[in-house]
Scaffold this active site. Structure first.
Site, mmCIF file in Angstrom:
data_model
loop_
_atom_site.group_PDB
_atom_site.id
_atom_site.type_symbol
_atom_site.label_atom_id
_atom_site.label_comp_id
_atom_site.label_asym_id
_atom_site.label_seq_id
_atom_site.Cartn_x
_atom_site.Cartn_y
_atom_site.Cartn_z
ATOM 1 C CB ILE A 18 -7.007 -21.196 17.695
ATOM 2 C CG1 ILE A 18 -7.471 -20.221 16.612
ATOM 3 C CG2 ILE A 18 -8.017 -22.296 17.910
ATOM 4 C CD1 ILE A 18 -7.702 -20.883 15.262
ATOM 5 N N GLY A 19 -5.466 -18.383 19.145
ATOM 6 C CA GLY A 19 -4.218 -17.608 19.093
ATOM 7 C C GLY A 19 -4.462 -16.231 19.679
ATOM 8 N N GLY A 21 -2.293 -12.523 20.075
ATOM 9 C CA GLY A 21 -1.054 -11.747 19.932
ATOM 10 C C GLY A 21 -1.273 -10.400 20.601
ATOM 11 N N GLY A 22 -0.421 -9.453 20.367
ATOM 12 C CA GLY A 22 -0.497 -8.166 21.053
ATOM 13 C C GLY A 22 -1.880 -7.557 21.048
ATOM 14 C CG PHE A 23 -2.614 -5.275 17.716
ATOM 15 C CD1 PHE A 23 -1.232 -5.093 17.582
ATOM 16 C CD2 PHE A 23 -3.317 -5.742 16.614
ATOM 17 C CE1 PHE A 23 -0.597 -5.355 16.369
ATOM 18 C CE2 PHE A 23 -2.695 -6.017 15.408
ATOM 19 C CZ PHE A 23 -1.329 -5.820 15.278
ATOM 20 C CB ALA A 24 -5.136 -9.337 16.864
ATOM 21 C CE LYS A 25 -10.964 -11.921 21.855
ATOM 22 N NZ LYS A 25 -11.495 -11.994 23.223
ATOM 23 C CB VAL A 26 -6.800 -16.089 15.824
ATOM 24 C CG1 VAL A 26 -7.413 -17.040 14.817
ATOM 25 C CG2 VAL A 26 -5.999 -15.009 15.113
ATOM 26 C CG ASP A 133 6.990 -10.554 10.926
ATOM 27 O OD1 ASP A 133 5.945 -10.490 11.617
ATOM 28 O OD2 ASP A 133 8.096 -10.896 11.413
HETATM 29 C C1 LIG Z 1 -2.265 -22.638 16.612
HETATM 30 N N1 LIG Z 1 -3.178 -23.554 15.952
HETATM 31 C C2 LIG Z 1 -3.294 -24.859 16.326
HETATM 32 C C3 LIG Z 1 -4.197 -25.405 15.516
HETATM 33 BR BR1 LIG Z 1 -4.698 -27.171 15.614
HETATM 34 C C4 LIG Z 1 -4.667 -24.477 14.608
HETATM 35 C C5 LIG Z 1 -4.004 -23.319 14.920
HETATM 36 C C6 LIG Z 1 -4.184 -22.029 14.253
HETATM 37 O O1 LIG Z 1 -3.766 -21.050 14.772
HETATM 38 N N2 LIG Z 1 -4.810 -22.038 13.025
HETATM 39 C C7 LIG Z 1 -5.086 -20.905 12.265
HETATM 40 N N3 LIG Z 1 -5.827 -21.009 11.134
HETATM 41 N N4 LIG Z 1 -5.948 -19.766 10.574
HETATM 42 C C8 LIG Z 1 -5.267 -18.896 11.350
HETATM 43 C C9 LIG Z 1 -4.724 -19.570 12.405
HETATM 44 C C10 LIG Z 1 -3.938 -18.620 13.232
HETATM 45 N N5 LIG Z 1 -4.018 -17.340 12.498
HETATM 46 C C11 LIG Z 1 -3.254 -16.248 12.810
HETATM 47 O O2 LIG Z 1 -3.373 -15.190 12.206
HETATM 48 N N6 LIG Z 1 -2.327 -16.418 13.818
HETATM 49 C C12 LIG Z 1 -1.404 -15.306 14.143
HETATM 50 C C13 LIG Z 1 -0.129 -15.923 14.687
HETATM 51 N N7 LIG Z 1 0.977 -14.933 14.692
HETATM 52 C C14 LIG Z 1 2.262 -15.619 14.628
HETATM 53 C C15 LIG Z 1 3.242 -14.727 15.349
HETATM 54 C C16 LIG Z 1 2.439 -13.771 16.159
HETATM 55 C C17 LIG Z 1 0.961 -14.113 15.924
HETATM 56 C C18 LIG Z 1 -2.040 -14.366 15.146
HETATM 57 C C19 LIG Z 1 -2.042 -13.015 14.857
HETATM 58 C C20 LIG Z 1 -2.600 -12.135 15.768
HETATM 59 C C21 LIG Z 1 -3.153 -12.611 16.970
HETATM 60 C C22 LIG Z 1 -3.138 -13.982 17.227
HETATM 61 C C23 LIG Z 1 -2.567 -14.877 16.325
HETATM 62 C C24 LIG Z 1 -4.953 -17.469 11.372
HETATM 63 C C25 LIG Z 1 -5.920 -16.447 11.065
HETATM 64 C C26 LIG Z 1 -4.852 -16.721 10.139
#
Ligand SMILES: Cn1cc(Br)cc1C(=O)Nc1[nH]nc2c1CN(C(=O)N[C@H](CN1CCCC1)c1ccccc1)C21CC1
Length: 347
Positions: A18-19, A21-26, A133
């Site tokens: 669902i996400g 970024g540079g060195f990580a994914k979610v 940030d």
């Molecule tokens: C985009 N999206 C759409 C729906 Br529907 C749910 C989401 C979603 O991302 N939900 C969500 N729940 N919990 C989290 C997330 C995303 N997420 C994140 O931590 N997302 C950040 C987003 N950052 C914003 C600027 C740079 C990256 C991330 C950090 C590193 C790599 C990938 C993503 C967590 C884990 C805390």
């Protein structure tokens, strides 16, 4: 591949990314014992390189921060190659996308969200942290219009407390305070308040107060402190923006003044209720009992283990049962998971 995530076996079922970024994914995932959704941030230690300390900073900060407007860290798993952070899932996505979808927010909707942002930052500052940030991409929506702050990889907890000067130039340029970008030493809290001004402008206008493709032009605009005031802004909004976007950090509004600002109070009967609503003095007996029953342990054994807060699978299970209870759900472990209990080594 599935083997890559042996560390999550029998405890989480992984779904789509669902996400990234540079060195990580979610990745979205399901916590098998409760059936609750979680978000797992997966980092490769090699790819992290000298960014690894940032992850440790984020983990240590998030372990100390428990607040209704901060995305809760529930478990940390470290293997040879990977670090997994199991975090609260926010099904509403990023505030950034919410603003873009609506073009810009009304003053009252902006106030509704901004009061939550004030609560989160007031709490973080009271714990001695600066986020550094702040931006709409780092504020997620849960399923009832509540904001949750994420990405503490750049946060700082100055040794000497919040009046200790910081020097690292970091964060996203468009949200960075003038004193931060010109390499001066600065106070984390004051820099966060500037970013809140940029954020409030983005909520009210749908675009940034200082923007330029050329980084040096952007810096000049930030240091000028001059920004456009579109016609739809009320005089109250203009005055609050002016108080937040003060180039001189000593003239900038403080957090204590902000929570009582007329714009923040407008339409509300009370000041921002910033204290945490998460109460951990005594553990929740119902959640403990559910875990004790499932693992066939005594309440005391489980309670003593949870009190260690070592962010293992039991910590995550406890957090999720507690959150289920707060949402008015029965904090129950799924009966059909009984067969797994002997496989789950929960620490
Ligand atoms: C985009 N999206 C759409 C729906 Br529907 C749910 C989401 C979603 O991302 N939900 C969500 N729940 N919990 C989290 C997330 C995303 N997420 C994140 O931590 N997302 C950040 C987003 N950052 C914003 C600027 C740079 C990256 C991330 C950090 C590193 C790599 C990938 C993503 C967590 C884990 C805390």
């Amino acid at each position: 591949s599935a083997l890559q995530y042996a560390a999550l076996q029998n405890t989480y079922e992984l779904h789509e990314t669902i996400g990234s970024g540079g060195f990580a994914k979610v990745k979205l995932a399901t916590h098998l014992l409760t059936g609750e959704k979680v978000a797992i941030k997966i980092m490769d230690k090699k790819a992290l390189g000298d960014d690894l300390p940032r992850v440790k900073i984020e983990i240590n900060a998030m372990k100390e921060l428990r607040h209704q407007h901060i995305c809760q860290l529930m478990q940390v798993i470290e293997t040879e190659e990977k670090i997994f952070m199991i975090l609260e899932y926010c099904p509403g996505g990023e505030l950034f996308d919410y603003i873009v979808a609506k073009d810009r927010l009304s003053e009252s909707e902006a106030r509704f969200f901004f009061r939550q942002i004030i609560a989160a930052l007031c709490y973080i500052h009271s714990k001695g942290y600066a986020h550094r940030d702040l931006k709409p991409e780092n504020l997620l929506l849960d399923d009832n219009q509540c904001l949750k702050l994420i990405d503490f990889g750049l946060c700082a907890k100055p040794k000497g407390g919040m009046d200790h000067l910081l020097s690292t130039c970091c964060g996203s340029p468009a949200y960075a305070a003038p004193e931060l970008i010109c390499g001066k030493n600065y106070l984390g809290a004051e820099a966060d308040l500037w970013s809140m001004g940029v954020l409030l402008y983005a909520l009210l206008c749908g675009y940034l107060p200082f923007d330029d493709d050329n980084i040096n032009m952007l810096y000049k605009k930030i240091q000028s402190g001059k920004y456009e005031l579109p016609s739809w802004l009320s005089s109250d909004s203009i005055s609050l923006l002016n108080d937040l976007l003060q180039i001189d950090p000593k003239k900038r509004i403080t957090m204590q003044q902000l929570i009582f600002h007329p714009w923040v109070l407008k339409g509300y009967s009370s000041a921002v209720d910033w204290q945490t609503r998460y109460y951990f003095k005594d553990l929740d007996r119902e959640s403990l009992a559910e875990i004790a029953l499932y693992f066939n342990k005594s309440l005391k054994e489980i309670s003593d283990h949870i009190q260690l807060w070592n962010y293992d699978f039991l910590t995550a299970t406890y957090y999720l049962l507690l959150f289920m209870k707060m949402q008015g759900k029965q904090p129950k472990i799924k009966p059909n998971m009984k067969k797994y209990s002997q496989f789950i080594n929960y620490n």
